[in-house]
Design a protein around this motif. Structure first.
Motif, PDB file in Angstrom:
ATOM      1  N   ALA A 192     -13.745  16.046 -14.431  1.00 43.59           N
ATOM      2  CA  ALA A 192     -13.437  17.068 -15.432  1.00 43.59           C
ATOM      3  C   ALA A 192     -12.377  18.004 -14.872  1.00 43.59           C
ATOM      4  O   ALA A 192     -12.300  18.231 -13.663  1.00 43.59           O
ATOM      5  CB  ALA A 192     -14.694  17.853 -15.795  1.00 43.59           C
ATOM      6  N   LYS A 193     -11.536  18.539 -15.733  1.00 45.97           N
ATOM      7  CA  LYS A 193     -10.474  19.438 -15.305  1.00 45.97           C
ATOM      8  C   LYS A 193     -10.468  20.683 -16.194  1.00 45.97           C
ATOM      9  O   LYS A 193     -10.700  20.592 -17.404  1.00 45.97           O
ATOM     10  CB  LYS A 193      -9.101  18.769 -15.377  1.00 45.97           C
ATOM     11  CG  LYS A 193      -8.953  17.569 -14.458  1.00 45.97           C
ATOM     12  CD  LYS A 193      -9.007  17.972 -12.991  1.00 45.97           C
ATOM     13  CE  LYS A 193      -7.784  18.759 -12.579  1.00 45.97           C
ATOM     14  NZ  LYS A 193      -7.825  19.097 -11.119  1.00 45.97           N
ATOM     15  N   PHE A 194     -10.172  21.831 -15.580  1.00 47.21           N
ATOM     16  CA  PHE A 194     -10.199  23.097 -16.299  1.00 47.21           C
ATOM     17  C   PHE A 194      -8.958  23.920 -15.974  1.00 47.21           C
ATOM     18  O   PHE A 194      -8.349  23.760 -14.909  1.00 47.21           O
ATOM     19  CB  PHE A 194     -11.445  23.908 -15.921  1.00 47.21           C
ATOM     20  CG  PHE A 194     -12.739  23.182 -16.104  1.00 47.21           C
ATOM     21  CD1 PHE A 194     -13.380  23.176 -17.332  1.00 47.21           C
ATOM     22  CD2 PHE A 194     -13.321  22.497 -15.050  1.00 47.21           C
ATOM     23  CE1 PHE A 194     -14.572  22.509 -17.500  1.00 47.21           C
ATOM     24  CE2 PHE A 194     -14.519  21.818 -15.209  1.00 47.21           C
ATOM     25  CZ  PHE A 194     -15.149  21.827 -16.443  1.00 47.21           C
ATOM     26  N   ASN A 195      -8.631  24.818 -16.867  1.00 44.02           N
ATOM     27  CA  ASN A 195      -7.577  25.799 -16.633  1.00 44.02           C
ATOM     28  C   ASN A 195      -8.128  27.169 -17.002  1.00 44.02           C
ATOM     29  O   ASN A 195      -8.559  27.403 -18.134  1.00 44.02           O
ATOM     30  CB  ASN A 195      -6.333  25.488 -17.471  1.00 44.02           C
ATOM     31  CG  ASN A 195      -5.225  26.496 -17.227  1.00 44.02           C
ATOM     32  OD1 ASN A 195      -4.896  26.801 -16.086  1.00 44.02           O
ATOM     33  ND2 ASN A 195      -4.665  27.030 -18.295  1.00 44.02           N
ATOM     34  N   LEU A 196      -8.152  28.066 -16.025  1.00 39.71           N
ATOM     35  CA  LEU A 196      -8.701  29.399 -16.237  1.00 39.71           C
ATOM     36  C   LEU A 196      -7.580  30.423 -16.167  1.00 39.71           C
ATOM     37  O   LEU A 196      -6.886  30.542 -15.155  1.00 39.71           O
ATOM     38  CB  LEU A 196      -9.771  29.717 -15.181  1.00 39.71           C
ATOM     39  CG  LEU A 196     -10.428  31.095 -15.275  1.00 39.71           C
ATOM     40  CD1 LEU A 196     -11.208  31.235 -16.580  1.00 39.71           C
ATOM     41  CD2 LEU A 196     -11.348  31.331 -14.075  1.00 39.71           C
ATOM     42  N   GLU A 197      -7.386  31.150 -17.244  1.00 39.22           N
ATOM     43  CA  GLU A 197      -6.404  32.215 -17.299  1.00 39.22           C
ATOM     44  C   GLU A 197      -7.119  33.492 -17.717  1.00 39.22           C
ATOM     45  O   GLU A 197      -7.548  33.634 -18.863  1.00 39.22           O
ATOM     46  CB  GLU A 197      -5.282  31.896 -18.294  1.00 39.22           C
ATOM     47  CG  GLU A 197      -4.433  30.701 -17.894  1.00 39.22           C
ATOM     48  CD  GLU A 197      -3.304  30.451 -18.863  1.00 39.22           C
ATOM     49  OE1 GLU A 197      -3.212  31.181 -19.872  1.00 39.22           O
ATOM     50  OE2 GLU A 197      -2.493  29.529 -18.615  1.00 39.22           O
ATOM     51  N   GLY A 198      -7.263  34.405 -16.770  1.00 36.34           N
ATOM     52  CA  GLY A 198      -8.033  35.613 -17.041  1.00 36.34           C
ATOM     53  C   GLY A 198      -9.482  35.249 -17.315  1.00 36.34           C
ATOM     54  O   GLY A 198     -10.155  34.681 -16.465  1.00 36.34           O
ATOM     55  N   ASN A 224     -23.650  17.277 -22.740  1.00 35.46           N
ATOM     56  CA  ASN A 224     -22.211  17.118 -22.891  1.00 35.46           C
ATOM     57  C   ASN A 224     -21.499  18.427 -22.562  1.00 35.46           C
ATOM     58  O   ASN A 224     -22.109  19.477 -22.404  1.00 35.46           O
ATOM     59  CB  ASN A 224     -21.847  16.615 -24.293  1.00 35.46           C
ATOM     60  CG  ASN A 224     -22.173  17.617 -25.384  1.00 35.46           C
ATOM     61  OD1 ASN A 224     -21.889  18.800 -25.269  1.00 35.46           O
ATOM     62  ND2 ASN A 224     -22.782  17.133 -26.469  1.00 35.46           N
ATOM     63  N   ILE A 225     -20.174  18.345 -22.458  1.00 36.49           N
ATOM     64  CA  ILE A 225     -19.385  19.478 -21.990  1.00 36.49           C
ATOM     65  C   ILE A 225     -19.498  20.682 -22.915  1.00 36.49           C
ATOM     66  O   ILE A 225     -19.473  21.829 -22.474  1.00 36.49           O
ATOM     67  CB  ILE A 225     -17.909  19.059 -21.819  1.00 36.49           C
ATOM     68  CG1 ILE A 225     -17.132  20.129 -21.046  1.00 36.49           C
ATOM     69  CG2 ILE A 225     -17.259  18.784 -23.173  1.00 36.49           C
ATOM     70  CD1 ILE A 225     -17.494  20.240 -19.609  1.00 36.49           C
ATOM     71  N   ARG A 273     -11.365  21.796 -27.075  1.00 34.73           N
ATOM     72  CA  ARG A 273     -10.753  20.841 -28.012  1.00 34.73           C
ATOM     73  C   ARG A 273     -10.331  19.542 -27.333  1.00 34.73           C
ATOM     74  O   ARG A 273     -10.315  18.488 -27.967  1.00 34.73           O
ATOM     75  CB  ARG A 273      -9.552  21.493 -28.701  1.00 34.73           C
ATOM     76  CG  ARG A 273      -9.929  22.536 -29.742  1.00 34.73           C
ATOM     77  CD  ARG A 273      -8.708  23.226 -30.300  1.00 34.73           C
ATOM     78  NE  ARG A 273      -8.019  24.026 -29.277  1.00 34.73           N
ATOM     79  CZ  ARG A 273      -6.916  24.722 -29.490  1.00 34.73           C
ATOM     80  NH1 ARG A 273      -6.358  24.711 -30.705  1.00 34.73           N
ATOM     81  NH2 ARG A 273      -6.356  25.431 -28.527  1.00 34.73           N
ATOM     82  N   ASN A 274      -9.992  19.589 -26.049  1.00 33.56           N
ATOM     83  CA  ASN A 274      -9.547  18.383 -25.353  1.00 33.56           C
ATOM     84  C   ASN A 274     -10.639  17.750 -24.502  1.00 33.56           C
ATOM     85  O   ASN A 274     -10.360  16.838 -23.709  1.00 33.56           O
ATOM     86  CB  ASN A 274      -8.339  18.713 -24.455  1.00 33.56           C
ATOM     87  CG  ASN A 274      -7.133  19.152 -25.263  1.00 33.56           C
ATOM     88  OD1 ASN A 274      -6.880  18.623 -26.338  1.00 33.56           O
ATOM     89  ND2 ASN A 274      -6.401  20.134 -24.754  1.00 33.56           N
TER      90      ASN A 274
END
Length: 390
Positions: free
Chosen positions: A377-383, A329-330, A348-349
């Motif tokens: 699947a979708k991701f957001n990378l900040e730094g 799993n993720i 969390r999401n």
């Protein structure tokens, strides 16, 4: 579009070799669109195709190398199960490795084939998060600290013990009989890995966020070390002096064998996996004897120990430079990425989709995420903070 079998193989081979012209790539894409069985291969080629079509040039060597890596080690994602693809025609080994990807069920993916309508504005550049490297910190018995990295070459004199560093490997020369014994600690940070040859000739590979405490010489009736995190051991045989690895309250005792221990505090269980020989795993009053191909797991929540057969190649894939997921799993995957790329994660999401397959650990984080996103699947990378959007 119907392509003769020999033309199918020729186009795929040319694509892997970086020798396709834009027109040949267009022909290959048109053929891939004719069957659902081709979709996993199409998914990992889509973005590179559009970039090449914009440039209207031959495939640069660096792009073709990256495409081949993605083809040979790409994965697909499933919410239910992972099913091997049936290959409908005879392939050479290289093409078969590229096409025989894992196909997903229960996941909807869309594919398009188009040329850009006009100039495309490049998105803002972000600093790439690179994979881990050979690095560690050695704390000597007297408290002094030595920094180790992938390029280092040095000799450390510690009393009567000689320690040599050669790139990502630390090797101890056996101390003389009268040498004082001290305890050193090798710590591998997040984003690192390192190899050590202990004074008795035993080799240990340490994964990210791991440590090993050991004496500069082994004396007495056993050879005892203490470990945290994950390590793979190839123990030098000595029937008169068993080798013991202590992990918290658990002990693994061996005579001469190869095995892996995974004992990260944020994982669900402490796992000992045996490749060759035999080991005894002690947890409290419980004791289990493992045979090759078996894994002992101590549940961190219940304290219960169980033994089962397992895929040893998958367990030790990290040692040979790969991530390997088997219906993982993720959360499991994100914990591995966090340690190797030294990033913070937020799951969390995350949903309950499962992953299966093998990916090269030397890929930049952005390439790793692209592969995981091929199934939705979708991701957001900040730094250095990665958030799972879904």
């Amino acid at each position: 579009m119907n392509l003769p079998e020999d033309h199918q193989e020729a186009l795929l081979q040319k694509y892997l070799d970086g020798q396709c012209s834009p027109d040949e790539i267009a022909t290959l894409y048109s053929w891939l669109l004719t069957s659902d069985a081709h979709r996993p291969l199409l998914a990992v080629m889509q973005q590179d195709y559009e970039r090449i079509m914009q440039e209207r040039s031959s495939v640069p060597e660096e792009i073709s190398d990256r495409i081949e890596t993605r083809l040979l080690q790409s994965i697909q994602i499933t919410k239910e199960k992972v099913i091997p693809m049936r290959v409908p025609f005879r392939l050479t080994w290289k093409i078969a490795a590229a096409v025989a990807l894992l196909v997903a069920t229960g996941v909807t993916m869309l594919y398009t084939l188009r040329k850009p309508a006009g100039p495309v504005t490049a998105p803002p550049l972000m600093a790439e998060v690179m994979p881990g490297t050979n690095k560690a910190v050695l704390t000597l018995a007297d408290g002094s600290v030595v920094t180790l990295d992938s390029a280092g070459k040095q000799v450390i004199q510690q009393g009567g013990t000689l320690v040599k560093q050669q790139n990502g490997r630390l090797q101890y020369a056996a101390a003389g009989g009268n040498a004082a014994i001290g305890y050193n600690t090798l710590r591998v940070p997040r984003g690192g890995q390192f190899t050590i040859v202990l004074p008795d000739g035993t080799q240990a590979w340490l994964n990210s966020a791991s440590s090993l405490r050991y004496p500069t010489a082994f004396s007495g009736g056993n050879r005892t070390v203490e470990m945290e995190g994950q390590g793979y051991f190839e123990v030098k045989q000595n029937a008169k002096q068993p080798f013991i690895v202590k992990v918290n309250s658990m002990e693994v005792q061996v005579l001469g064998t190869s095995f892996d221990i995974m004992a990260y505090p944020d994982e669900e269980a402490v796992k000992t996996t045996l490749l060759t020989g035999a080991v005894k795993v002690r947890w409290g009053k419980a004791e289990k004897l493992l045979h090759p191909g078996e894994q002992a797991a101590v549940d961190n929540s219940t304290g219960e120990m169980s033994v089962r057969a397992t895929d040893v190649a998958g367990v030790t894939a990290w040692k040979t430079g790969f991530f390997e997921f088997d219906n993982a799993n993720i959360n499991v995957i994100m914990r591995q990425l966090a340690r190797w790329y030294d990033i913070e994660i937020d799951t969390r999401n995350a949903d309950n989709r499962l992953f299966g397959g093998r990916i090269n650990r030397n890929l930049p984080l952005s390439e790793m995420l692209k592969l995981l996103e091929t199934g939705g699947a979708k991701f957001n990378l900040e730094g250095r903070r990665l958030t799972v959007i879904r």
